[in-house]
Structures are given as structure tokens and as C-alpha cells.
Design an enzyme around this catalytic site. Sequence first.
Site, short mmCIF file in Angstrom:
data_model
loop_
_atom_site.label_atom_id
_atom_site.label_comp_id
_atom_site.label_asym_id
_atom_site.label_seq_id
_atom_site.Cartn_x
_atom_site.Cartn_y
_atom_site.Cartn_z
N ASN A 13 51.72 -3.00 31.74
CA ASN A 13 50.68 -3.66 30.73
C ASN A 13 51.53 -4.92 30.62
O ASN A 13 52.25 -4.75 29.57
CB ASN A 13 50.07 -2.96 29.80
CG ASN A 13 49.35 -3.64 28.71
OD1 ASN A 13 49.12 -4.79 29.15
ND2 ASN A 13 49.33 -3.22 27.49
N TRP A 14 51.26 -5.98 31.19
CA TRP A 14 51.91 -7.19 30.94
C TRP A 14 51.41 -7.94 29.51
O TRP A 14 52.44 -8.69 28.97
CB TRP A 14 51.78 -8.26 31.94
CG TRP A 14 52.46 -8.13 33.23
CD1 TRP A 14 53.19 -7.09 33.50
CD2 TRP A 14 52.47 -8.92 34.42
NE1 TRP A 14 54.02 -7.31 34.65
CE2 TRP A 14 53.38 -8.44 35.23
CE3 TRP A 14 51.68 -10.26 34.73
CZ2 TRP A 14 53.55 -9.02 36.43
CZ3 TRP A 14 52.11 -10.70 35.84
CH2 TRP A 14 52.94 -10.49 36.84
N LYS A 15 50.50 -7.40 28.92
CA LYS A 15 50.10 -8.11 27.67
C LYS A 15 49.90 -9.45 27.72
O LYS A 15 49.44 -9.91 28.85
CB LYS A 15 51.05 -7.68 26.46
CG LYS A 15 51.21 -6.03 26.26
CD LYS A 15 51.89 -5.54 25.18
CE LYS A 15 52.16 -4.29 25.31
NZ LYS A 15 52.46 -3.43 24.04
N GLY A 177 56.81 -0.89 21.75
CA GLY A 177 57.75 -2.13 21.47
C GLY A 177 58.85 -1.95 20.25
O GLY A 177 59.37 -2.93 20.05
N GLY A 238 54.77 -1.47 28.88
CA GLY A 238 54.76 -2.56 28.39
C GLY A 238 56.15 -3.53 28.69
O GLY A 238 56.14 -3.99 29.82
N GLY A 239 56.90 -3.73 27.97
CA GLY A 239 58.27 -4.53 28.18
C GLY A 239 58.78 -4.33 29.32
O GLY A 239 59.07 -5.11 30.08
P1 13P Z 1 56.14 -1.11 25.45
O1 13P Z 1 56.54 -0.29 26.54
O2 13P Z 1 56.78 -2.45 25.38
O3 13P Z 1 56.52 -0.28 24.18
O4 13P Z 1 54.66 -1.30 25.19
C1 13P Z 1 53.86 -0.01 25.52
C2 13P Z 1 52.42 -0.33 25.47
O5 13P Z 1 51.73 -0.77 24.46
C3 13P Z 1 51.72 -0.57 27.10
O6 13P Z 1 50.43 -0.34 26.71
#
Ligand code: 13P
Length: 257
Positions: A13-15, A177, A238-239
Site C-alpha cells: 500500500n503506497w498510500k 507506521g 505500507g512503509g
Molecule cells: P506500515 O507498514 O507503514 O505500518 O503501514 C501499514 C498499512 O497501513 C498498510 O495498509
Amino acid sequence: MNRRYRKTIIAGNWKMNKLPGESKDFIVQLKEQASAAKWCDIVLCVPFTHLHAAVKAARGTRIAIGAQNCHFAEKGAYTGEVSCRMLADMGVKYVIIGHSERRQYFGETDSDVNKKVKAAIDAGLRPIICLGESLEIRENGAELDHIRMQLKAALKDIDAQQLRKVVIAYEPIWAIGTGRIATPQQADEVGSAIRETLRSIYGARAARGVSILYGGSLSESNAGGMFAMPDVDGGLIGGASLEPASLASIIDAAQQD
Ligand code: 13P
């Protein structure tokens, strides 16, 4: 994970990160580094603006492209929104629905999530439904009740046939995060409560086919322990999905028996 009954899925998930032009290089690198990924499905969920380039770059690879949100209506006067049909028409295969950031910052409700899940399935997309408790809820020991409630609301009026399209992601808000990952036991306890709830609604056969992912501070150093749990069928990352090498290492961790 249990590959006999369900797919292992590694989804990035690149957000709201990167620019559209960075998608191609990323996919080329990931493709090389994750070439042996025959045991798991790889999904990259990118911002709307990146979808076209990402779908094009991923053509002919084992990487499927996902969006991070959608609207529940088929079409109409919803300025700024994007329908599931529009996504499917572009070659998008997955859509994240009900991420805690959308619930928290954009006021998305359980009922919105349910409408979006239906719209996604109707359009032929696979919804990745996010569930997760806050730190306060966990400290009060109410996390399983909270997750069951979110799950039932998200799947209201979804039948067993439609359930086959659904992917669930357990993402504790306190782990997103923060670098504070849930323990594999905590993730598995919730994963197994999710499966038990699915079993009570849809029966054992339908429930065992659903992939339940974990998300929240997953990285190459902790993914292996997480994926060893029976009710953790992969990750929503995410990250660590922003670098091809770290995402490829997580995919490798998902290949282990
Ligand atoms: P992180 O891996 O950055 O903690 O984020 C998780 C997330 O929200 C994936 O959708």
C-alpha cells in the site's frame, strides 16, 4: 498461512507516496527481485494517478495492481470520486476498502465500507477489507469484539459466492507506521477470530478459503515469523512497500514453508 485452502497474498500500500513516473521502474525492479514468487499473489496498491502507468508496467508479470479507495455508486454527481467500474475498466484488480486512515481522516463508516465492498465485487474487483482496533480498545481488552463488529458490518448482505472475492486485512491502528508490530500470536488470535466469525456466517468451507492478511509495521526482519502463523495468509505493507528490495524480501519470506 495454509496454502492448501487459500492464497498467500503480499500487497503493498503506497498510500500517498511517489509520482506516477516512478511506478514503472519500481515494477521492473520488483519483477526481477521477486521472480520466484510462485506461491503468492503480489498486489501493488498505488494512488489513482499512478494506476495507468502501473497497470501498463505490470502487464505480463505476476503483479496485480490495486487502488486504495473507490466510491460506492456506479456513476453520478460525486465530484472528485472514482467508481469501481472505472477502476476495473483500467485493468485494476484489487481495491483497499475501509483503511483506518480513511475511517479516521475521512469519516468513512462501517456502512460506507459495506457499500464499497458490494460495489467492488459487482464491478469484478477484489476488495481488501481493512479491520483494526485502536490502542485504547486493545488496552480495554475489547479488540476481538471490535473486529467482529467491523467484519459483520463490512460483509452485510454479502453471500458465500461473493465472499470468494474478498480479502481481509487485520491492521491494528497502533501498529501502523509506528514500528510497533503486533506479535505473531496477537495477529493470529485476531486472524482466527475473523475466520471463526466467517465460519459462523458462511460455513467452514467458505471460511477456510478466505485470505486474512496482517498489516502494521511489517518489514523484511519480522515478516517470516508473522507468516508462520496459521491464520496469517500474507501482509498489507505500507512503509516497507516503497522500496522494491524490501518488498521483494517480504515476498521471499512468504515463500518459505
Ligand atoms: P506500515 O507498514 O507503514 O505500518 O503501514 C501499514 C498499512 O497501513 C498498510 O495498509
